[in-house]
Design a protein around this motif. Structure first.
Motif, PDB file in Angstrom:
ATOM      1  N   GLU A  38     -11.247  -3.685   6.909  1.00  0.00           N
ATOM      2  CA  GLU A  38     -11.811  -2.473   6.322  1.00  0.00           C
ATOM      3  C   GLU A  38     -11.673  -2.502   4.801  1.00  0.00           C
ATOM      4  O   GLU A  38     -10.704  -3.052   4.276  1.00  0.00           O
ATOM      5  CB  GLU A  38     -11.097  -1.241   6.870  1.00  0.00           C
ATOM      6  N   SER A  39     -12.627  -1.868   4.124  1.00  0.00           N
ATOM      7  CA  SER A  39     -12.572  -1.777   2.667  1.00  0.00           C
ATOM      8  C   SER A  39     -13.335  -0.549   2.212  1.00  0.00           C
ATOM      9  O   SER A  39     -14.070   0.071   2.985  1.00  0.00           O
ATOM     10  CB  SER A  39     -13.165  -3.037   2.027  1.00  0.00           C
ATOM     11  N   VAL A  68      -5.639   6.946   6.490  1.00  0.00           N
ATOM     12  CA  VAL A  68      -6.000   5.536   6.542  1.00  0.00           C
ATOM     13  C   VAL A  68      -7.106   5.405   7.589  1.00  0.00           C
ATOM     14  O   VAL A  68      -6.956   5.905   8.711  1.00  0.00           O
ATOM     15  CB  VAL A  68      -4.800   4.653   6.894  1.00  0.00           C
ATOM     16  N   TYR A  69      -8.189   4.752   7.208  1.00  0.00           N
ATOM     17  CA  TYR A  69      -9.347   4.615   8.072  1.00  0.00           C
ATOM     18  C   TYR A  69      -9.414   3.191   8.636  1.00  0.00           C
ATOM     19  O   TYR A  69      -9.226   2.213   7.899  1.00  0.00           O
ATOM     20  CB  TYR A  69     -10.621   4.943   7.308  1.00  0.00           C
ATOM     21  N   TYR A  70      -9.700   3.111   9.921  1.00  0.00           N
ATOM     22  CA  TYR A  70      -9.774   1.853  10.632  1.00  0.00           C
ATOM     23  C   TYR A  70     -11.094   1.759  11.409  1.00  0.00           C
ATOM     24  O   TYR A  70     -11.623   2.781  11.851  1.00  0.00           O
ATOM     25  CB  TYR A  70      -8.652   1.743  11.670  1.00  0.00           C
ATOM     26  N   CYS A  71     -11.570   0.552  11.596  1.00  0.00           N
ATOM     27  CA  CYS A  71     -12.691   0.343  12.506  1.00  0.00           C
ATOM     28  C   CYS A  71     -12.184  -0.402  13.736  1.00  0.00           C
ATOM     29  O   CYS A  71     -11.211  -1.162  13.672  1.00  0.00           O
ATOM     30  CB  CYS A  71     -13.815  -0.422  11.844  1.00  0.00           C
ATOM     31  N   ASN A  72     -12.827  -0.165  14.842  1.00  0.00           N
ATOM     32  CA  ASN A  72     -12.517  -0.866  16.076  1.00  0.00           C
ATOM     33  C   ASN A  72     -13.608  -0.549  17.086  1.00  0.00           C
ATOM     34  O   ASN A  72     -14.528   0.217  16.797  1.00  0.00           O
ATOM     35  CB  ASN A  72     -11.148  -0.444  16.608  1.00  0.00           C
ATOM     36  N   THR A  73     -13.504  -1.138  18.255  1.00  0.00           N
ATOM     37  CA  THR A  73     -14.514  -0.854  19.275  1.00  0.00           C
ATOM     38  C   THR A  73     -14.333   0.565  19.803  1.00  0.00           C
ATOM     39  O   THR A  73     -13.258   1.159  19.735  1.00  0.00           O
ATOM     40  CB  THR A  73     -14.402  -1.840  20.437  1.00  0.00           C
ATOM     41  N   ASP A  74     -15.405   1.119  20.317  1.00  0.00           N
ATOM     42  CA  ASP A  74     -15.358   2.375  21.052  1.00  0.00           C
ATOM     43  C   ASP A  74     -16.246   2.212  22.280  1.00  0.00           C
ATOM     44  O   ASP A  74     -17.450   2.070  22.139  1.00  0.00           O
ATOM     45  CB  ASP A  74     -15.853   3.539  20.214  1.00  0.00           C
ATOM     46  N   TRP A 110     -15.187   4.444  13.915  1.00  0.00           N
ATOM     47  CA  TRP A 110     -14.248   4.615  12.802  1.00  0.00           C
ATOM     48  C   TRP A 110     -13.160   5.576  13.263  1.00  0.00           C
ATOM     49  O   TRP A 110     -13.451   6.655  13.791  1.00  0.00           O
ATOM     50  CB  TRP A 110     -14.951   5.171  11.573  1.00  0.00           C
ATOM     51  N   TYR A 111     -11.942   5.173  13.044  1.00  0.00           N
ATOM     52  CA  TYR A 111     -10.777   5.964  13.384  1.00  0.00           C
ATOM     53  C   TYR A 111     -10.019   6.267  12.100  1.00  0.00           C
ATOM     54  O   TYR A 111     -10.142   5.554  11.113  1.00  0.00           O
ATOM     55  CB  TYR A 111      -9.852   5.179  14.314  1.00  0.00           C
ATOM     56  N   ARG A 112      -9.210   7.309  12.142  1.00  0.00           N
ATOM     57  CA  ARG A 112      -8.366   7.575  10.986  1.00  0.00           C
ATOM     58  C   ARG A 112      -7.013   8.101  11.436  1.00  0.00           C
ATOM     59  O   ARG A 112      -6.885   8.682  12.516  1.00  0.00           O
ATOM     60  CB  ARG A 112      -9.023   8.589  10.038  1.00  0.00           C
ATOM     61  N   GLN A 113      -6.033   7.849  10.601  1.00  0.00           N
ATOM     62  CA  GLN A 113      -4.689   8.335  10.873  1.00  0.00           C
ATOM     63  C   GLN A 113      -4.123   8.946   9.603  1.00  0.00           C
ATOM     64  O   GLN A 113      -3.931   8.252   8.599  1.00  0.00           O
ATOM     65  CB  GLN A 113      -3.786   7.217  11.365  1.00  0.00           C
ATOM     66  N   ALA A 114      -3.908  10.237   9.674  1.00  0.00           N
ATOM     67  CA  ALA A 114      -3.310  10.960   8.557  1.00  0.00           C
ATOM     68  C   ALA A 114      -1.790  10.914   8.692  1.00  0.00           C
ATOM     69  O   ALA A 114      -1.264  10.725   9.797  1.00  0.00           O
ATOM     70  CB  ALA A 114      -3.806  12.402   8.545  1.00  0.00           C
ATOM     71  N   PRO A 115      -1.082  11.094   7.597  1.00  0.00           N
ATOM     72  CA  PRO A 115       0.390  11.061   7.662  1.00  0.00           C
ATOM     73  C   PRO A 115       0.939  12.037   8.689  1.00  0.00           C
ATOM     74  O   PRO A 115       0.564  13.209   8.713  1.00  0.00           O
ATOM     75  CB  PRO A 115       0.797  11.465   6.241  1.00  0.00           C
ATOM     76  N   GLY A 116       1.792  11.546   9.566  1.00  0.00           N
ATOM     77  CA  GLY A 116       2.415  12.395  10.565  1.00  0.00           C
ATOM     78  C   GLY A 116       1.537  12.782  11.727  1.00  0.00           C
ATOM     79  O   GLY A 116       1.942  13.607  12.566  1.00  0.00           O
ATOM     80  N   PHE A 151      -8.826  -5.496  21.281  1.00  0.00           N
ATOM     81  CA  PHE A 151      -8.771  -5.994  19.914  1.00  0.00           C
ATOM     82  C   PHE A 151      -7.730  -5.225  19.124  1.00  0.00           C
ATOM     83  O   PHE A 151      -7.610  -4.004  19.235  1.00  0.00           O
ATOM     84  CB  PHE A 151     -10.136  -5.848  19.238  1.00  0.00           C
ATOM     85  N   GLY A 152      -6.994  -5.947  18.283  1.00  0.00           N
ATOM     86  CA  GLY A 152      -5.972  -5.316  17.474  1.00  0.00           C
ATOM     87  C   GLY A 152      -6.565  -4.555  16.303  1.00  0.00           C
ATOM     88  O   GLY A 152      -7.773  -4.580  16.060  1.00  0.00           O
ATOM     89  N   TRP A 153      -5.707  -3.874  15.598  1.00  0.00           N
ATOM     90  CA  TRP A 153      -6.128  -3.090  14.450  1.00  0.00           C
ATOM     91  C   TRP A 153      -6.051  -3.914  13.172  1.00  0.00           C
ATOM     92  O   TRP A 153      -5.164  -4.744  13.012  1.00  0.00           O
ATOM     93  CB  TRP A 153      -5.232  -1.860  14.293  1.00  0.00           C
ATOM     94  N   GLY A 154      -6.982  -3.650  12.260  1.00  0.00           N
ATOM     95  CA  GLY A 154      -6.901  -4.212  10.928  1.00  0.00           C
ATOM     96  C   GLY A 154      -5.885  -3.469  10.099  1.00  0.00           C
ATOM     97  O   GLY A 154      -5.141  -2.619  10.604  1.00  0.00           O
TER      98      GLY A 154
END
Length: 117
Positions: free
Chosen positions: A6-7, A94-100, A36-42, A105-108
């Motif tokens: 991701e970038s 933090v934003y990640y891409c992966n299959t849906d 696209w997935y995202r993870q915010a703090p906490g 597959f692991g995470w970048g």
């Protein structure tokens, strides 16, 4: 070996825009639905946008981003994109891409988006 990179993340003011990119390798990109997935703090990682395999004719968005984010794909380049407009502080994550749906597959490493004045 599948690799997702991701970038495009950055620090942006509220109301601003960013376009995220995801480069896929080691996989037959076009046959997979992607998200696209995202993870915010906490918080737990959440799916914010998804696009169907092949031509990507079907897209879905979380209510929190609907009307502001647009997901797209370029199968020839094995690229996934997320255009983010009208960004809000709540989009900081933090934003990640992966299959849906998610497969094995692991995470970048993800790309950090910070929305702050």
């Amino acid at each position: 070996q599948v690799q997702l990179v991701e970038s495009g993340g950055d620090l942006v003011q509220p109301g601003g825009s960013l376009k995220l990119s995801c480069t896929a390798s080691g996989m037959m990109f076009s046959i997979y639905g992607m998200g696209w997935y995202r993870q915010a703090p906490g918080k737990q990682r959440e799916l914010v946008a998804s696009i169907s395999n092949g031509g990507g004719t079907r897209t879905n968005y979380a209510d929190s981003v609907k009307g502001r984010f647009t997901i797209s794909r370029d199968n020839a380049k094995k690229m996934l994109y997320l255009q983010m407009n009208s960004l809000e502080p709540e989009d900081t994550a933090v934003y990640y891409c992966n299959t849906d749906p998610r497969l094995s597959f692991g995470w970048g490493q993800g790309t950090q988006v910070i929305v702050s004045s």
